[in-house]
Design a protein around this motif. Structure first.
Motif, short mmCIF file in Angstrom:
data_model
loop_
_atom_site.label_atom_id
_atom_site.label_comp_id
_atom_site.label_asym_id
_atom_site.label_seq_id
_atom_site.Cartn_x
_atom_site.Cartn_y
_atom_site.Cartn_z
N TYR A 156 -10.47 25.61 -41.81
CA TYR A 156 -9.87 24.53 -40.87
C TYR A 156 -9.63 23.27 -41.71
O TYR A 156 -10.18 22.99 -42.70
CB TYR A 156 -10.44 24.34 -39.62
CG TYR A 156 -11.00 25.63 -38.86
CD1 TYR A 156 -9.90 26.40 -38.26
CD2 TYR A 156 -12.04 26.14 -38.91
CE1 TYR A 156 -10.08 27.51 -37.58
CE2 TYR A 156 -12.24 27.49 -38.31
CZ TYR A 156 -11.25 27.97 -37.55
OH TYR A 156 -11.38 29.24 -37.09
N THR B 247 -13.42 33.78 -37.11
CA THR B 247 -12.75 34.07 -38.52
C THR B 247 -13.80 33.80 -39.46
O THR B 247 -14.59 32.92 -39.39
CB THR B 247 -11.34 33.17 -38.43
OG1 THR B 247 -11.91 31.79 -38.75
CG2 THR B 247 -10.39 33.31 -37.39
N ASN C 260 -3.10 36.05 -35.21
CA ASN C 260 -2.43 36.28 -34.19
C ASN C 260 -2.23 37.72 -33.79
O ASN C 260 -2.13 37.93 -32.63
CB ASN C 260 -0.80 35.85 -34.73
CG ASN C 260 -0.63 34.34 -34.38
OD1 ASN C 260 -0.92 33.82 -33.37
ND2 ASN C 260 0.02 33.49 -35.53
N ARG D 168 -7.91 27.45 -32.75
CA ARG D 168 -8.09 27.69 -34.07
C ARG D 168 -6.89 27.53 -34.80
O ARG D 168 -6.75 26.99 -35.89
CB ARG D 168 -8.71 29.06 -34.07
CG ARG D 168 -10.21 29.16 -33.98
CD ARG D 168 -10.68 30.44 -34.01
NE ARG D 168 -11.94 30.76 -33.68
CZ ARG D 168 -12.86 30.56 -32.79
NH1 ARG D 168 -12.50 30.31 -31.63
NH2 ARG D 168 -14.13 30.68 -32.87
N LEU D 169 -5.65 28.21 -34.26
CA LEU D 169 -4.47 28.01 -34.94
C LEU D 169 -3.94 26.44 -35.11
O LEU D 169 -3.45 26.02 -36.13
CB LEU D 169 -3.39 28.69 -34.02
CG LEU D 169 -3.46 30.11 -34.14
CD1 LEU D 169 -2.54 30.74 -33.11
CD2 LEU D 169 -3.03 30.76 -35.34
N SER E 44 -1.79 27.37 -44.25
CA SER E 44 -0.44 27.43 -44.36
C SER E 44 -0.02 26.70 -45.74
O SER E 44 -1.02 26.17 -46.46
CB SER E 44 0.34 26.60 -43.26
OG SER E 44 -0.28 25.25 -43.05
N SER F 146 -5.62 25.09 -38.20
CA SER F 146 -5.51 25.92 -39.37
C SER F 146 -4.43 25.62 -40.66
O SER F 146 -4.01 26.54 -40.99
CB SER F 146 -5.51 27.32 -39.02
OG SER F 146 -6.49 27.74 -38.23
N GLU G 154 -3.09 33.40 -40.86
CA GLU G 154 -2.66 33.03 -39.33
C GLU G 154 -1.93 34.33 -38.88
O GLU G 154 -2.04 34.65 -37.54
CB GLU G 154 -1.64 32.16 -39.33
CG GLU G 154 -2.24 30.54 -39.57
CD GLU G 154 -1.25 29.54 -39.70
OE1 GLU G 154 -0.51 29.23 -38.80
OE2 GLU G 154 -1.34 28.92 -40.72
N GLU G 155 -1.22 35.33 -39.82
CA GLU G 155 -0.68 36.38 -39.17
C GLU G 155 -1.84 37.39 -38.76
O GLU G 155 -1.86 38.01 -37.74
CB GLU G 155 -0.09 37.24 -40.46
CG GLU G 155 0.56 38.51 -40.02
CD GLU G 155 1.39 38.93 -41.27
OE1 GLU G 155 1.70 40.30 -41.03
OE2 GLU G 155 1.82 38.03 -42.21
#
Length: 683
Positions: free
Chosen positions: A302, A418, A383, A355-356, A363, A359, A379-380
């Motif tokens: 993060y 994660t 998800n 979380r997203l 990226s 994050s 992230e993929e």
């Protein structure tokens, strides 16, 4: 001709080996955790039995590990309960047990001293904008979450415990043991007993996973056994008891991490203060690296614009903590993931979305974080897990049901976590040794890989990659594990067998051979190593940059129920998504992950063996080099389990492992709170 190392690879367990005239040995340990040792004695020893302590030790009574000197047998100051004081040897194991129970200890009480002494520490401060005071920014947060998380998850062992069979052949010494650091063992045995290294043969027997074998603890144990072999002139075998193995070999030190995290109204982390405390035991040669790795992992995957981390390893009157390289930072992932799950309750934002939102480090957006992880498709993966597990709907449904319990409804919970598995830490004090690979294409077309023999799965991957590059049959590929003494790998086996690093170096060797093979006569030898440029990606003094050679990622969701009559959790489903570069052996990787899941589940509650039937595993493929996956489950599953259990109980569980009665106590506490809330609402 250069001297060859005498390290040999065995397909046997040392405990199965026998030698004519063999006797047995047992460690005599301190019954107290402090004091001044004046002597240890066993009166009237029968013929053929003898005792060796620091006073009559036949050599130098200490070993060296990364600059730290450790006594083989305590000579004066006792540091912890169970510290080796002497070794008792003789022909009959039952008599040894009876004699050891008669040991008399002359221990003088020493003045009381402070239990904790800091032996390694780290401080990181990261402030955004003009405001550098993280504490002030934290205090202005719309939501503030503060918790202390404790992790002391040991590894359940069912295989052979540690030990050795040692004997002298004239002026040569043979050691049969499951060492994972042969060079460390050879150098210390040579120094302790004044034996030339070329006169020492290490027969590396089958071993359990890395966590079962303290890297330097095995060397200490072998020195104790070799002392008995030297004294008696006979082969000596010592097999640690299961209890000894758990306390002194595979024990991991307790880690407590306090997180203070501030979020804005949209769930974005504004500031975080993290305090890490690691109980290293009486001493620990790996304390600095453990603190480094915990510090890096404490932020998970993060982004933090304002961050303060204070980490310290302290000594205590406990046995030295073991070091498992694969899961050295699992404690930090447990804390940060549990913290975010708790933050979801306070902010009202779904745990997956929270979380997203935070994050950005994963990226391509710029990040002010000092640690560059180079994680692909994280992230993929996250998800994918959120979709497969129907996480958001189940999380909300479970939360509603926990407020309206019925005798007909089992308590349910779902947790998310994660983590990453990082290989090749560039800041390690031993990584910069000789991490290298060498391969030779011989005149008959055989490819010889010069390396410590890896696991079957990794060897199959090596053969597949090499055969594809050189266009040869895999049957023409062999591994040679003999080294010149000057080239003996100096780093532990579980560093050297690293999948991503060593596979990458092997591919470069094969590509180099392929380039030369039609222009130069055979044999052709090519060597490749980790370069200084790679290592310099991490600035150890500034604690900034790219700290790892490669990084894999896992997202994991776990769903469970609790029978409200017996308070026993039942794992309903586990979903796993892994991004680890190019998966070359998917079936084997899936088997390894499932095995790790069952093994980790069995460690979460003391004297309770949880298991899972429904496990879904997905690999997010990429063309990057294969990355390590061995430690992913140990790093991700505990937090997901604890979060799911906390939701099912409508309570907070802040430490792992749980004791047998913890679930019942948490459930009763939740009932009391619910009853008090209803009573207050009715007034």
């Amino acid at each position: 001709m250069p001297e060859k190392s005498k390290t040999q690879i065995s397909k046997s367990y040392y405990s199965d080996l026998e030698k004519e005239g063999m006797i047995f040995a047992k460690i005599i340990r301190s019954p107290k955790k402090t004091g001044i040792l004046k002597g240890v004695e066993i009166k009237d020893l029968p013929e053929g039995y003898f005792l060796i302590d620091a006073k009559n030790f036949p050599g130098k009574n200490s070993i060296e590990t990364l600059g730290l000197t450790t006594e083989i047998f305590c000579s004066e100051k006792i540091l912890y309960e169970g510290q080796p004081l002497a070794i008792l040897a003789g022909p009959n194991k039952k008599i040894l047990d009876a004699l050891s129970a008669k040991a008399k200890f002359d221990i003088e009480q020493s003045p009381s001293t402070a239990e904790k002494n800091v032996i390694s520490q780290k401080r990181i401060v990261l402030g955004g904008g003009r405001q550098k005071n993280v504490q002030k920014i934290y205090s202005k947060g719309a939501f503030k979450v503060q918790n202390k998380w404790t992790y002391n998850l040991s590894t359940t062992q069912t295989n052979e415990t540690n030990g050795a069979l040692c004997y002298f052949l004239k002026d040569n010494l043979v050691i049969n043991t499951p060492t994972q650091w042969p060079s460390h063992l050879i150098k210390n045995i040579s120094a302790v007993f004044s034996i030339p290294e070329e006169k020492i043969t290490i027969n590396k027997t089958l071993s359990s996973e890395p966590s079962a074998n303290s890297l330097w603890g095995n060397t200490l144990l072998c020195c104790q056994i070799c002392a008995a072999a030297k004294e008696s002139g006979k082969p000596v075998k010592l097999i640690l008891s299961r209890d000894e193995n758990e306390k002194f070999i595979s024990n991991t030190g307790e880690v407590s991490i306090t997180h203070k995290t501030a979020f804005d109204k949209d769930g974005l982390i504004q500031a975080a203060l993290i305090d890490i405390d690691f109980d290293a035991g009486a001493f620990n040669p790996f304390a600095e690296e453990i603190i480094d790795r915990l510090t890096i992992a404490s932020v998970g995957v993060y982004n933090f614009d304002n961050l303060e981390i204070n980490a310290a390893a302290h000594s205590s009157q406990k046995a030295p903590a073991s070091t498992n390289i694969e899961t050295i930072d699992a404690q930090a992932f447990y804390a940060i993931e549990s913290q975010l799950q708790k933050a979801a309750d306070i902010t009202g934002i779904d745990p997956g979305e929270l979380r997203l939102i935070n994050s950005k480090i994963l990226s391509k957006e710029s990040s002010k974080m000092p640690f560059n992880l180079n994680i692909e498709k994280a992230e993929e993966s996250l998800n994918a897990i959120l979709a497969q597990s129907d996480f958001k709907r189940k999380f909300i449904t479970n939360k509603i049901n926990s407020s309206f319990k019925s005798d007909n409804i089992k308590s349910r919970g779902i947790g998310l976590s994660t983590a990453y598995d990082a290989s090749g830490y560039y800041g390690t004090s031993i990584f910069e040794c000789n991490q290298k690979m060498e391969a030779t294409l011989q005149k008959d077309g055989t490819l010889v890989i010069h390396a410590i023999t890896p696991s079957k799965t990794i060897l199959d991957i090596w053969k597949k990659e090499a055969a594809e590059i050189l266009q040869i049959d895999q049957k023409m590929i062999k591994v040679n594990s003999e080294f010149d003494l000057k080239d003996e790998p100096l780093i532990p086996e579980n560093f050297y067998s690293n999948l991503s690093i060593m596979t990458s170096l092997l591919k470069k060797c094969c590509q180099g051979i392929q380039t030369k093979r039609f222009r130069s006569p055979l044999p052709i030898t090519v060597s490749k190593a980790i370069t200084k440029t790679q290592i310099k990606q991490w600035n150890k003094s500034r604690f900034k940059g790219t700290p790892f050679n490669s990084t894999s990622f896992i997202a994991l969701a776990l769903e469970l129920t609790i029978d409200d009559r017996i308070y026993k959790p039942e794992i309903k489903n586990i979903w796993v998504a892994v991004s680890a570069g190019k998966i070359l052996a998917e079936k084997e990787a899936e088997i390894k992950i499932k095995f790790s899941i069952q093994k980790t589940l069995a460690e979460l509650i003391e004297n309770e063996r949880l298991s899972a039937k429904n496990i879904s595993i997905a690999f997010v493929q990429s063309e990057l080099e294969p990355a390590q996956i061995g430690g992913l489950i140990k790093k991700a599953l505990p937090a997901a389990f604890a979060s799911a259990l906390s939701q099912a109980l409508n309570s907070d569980l802040r430490s792992i492992p749980l004791k047998e009665n913890d679930i019942f106590k948490a459930a009763q506490e939740a009932i009391k709170k619910e009853s008090a809330a209803k009573k207050e609402g009715s007034q």
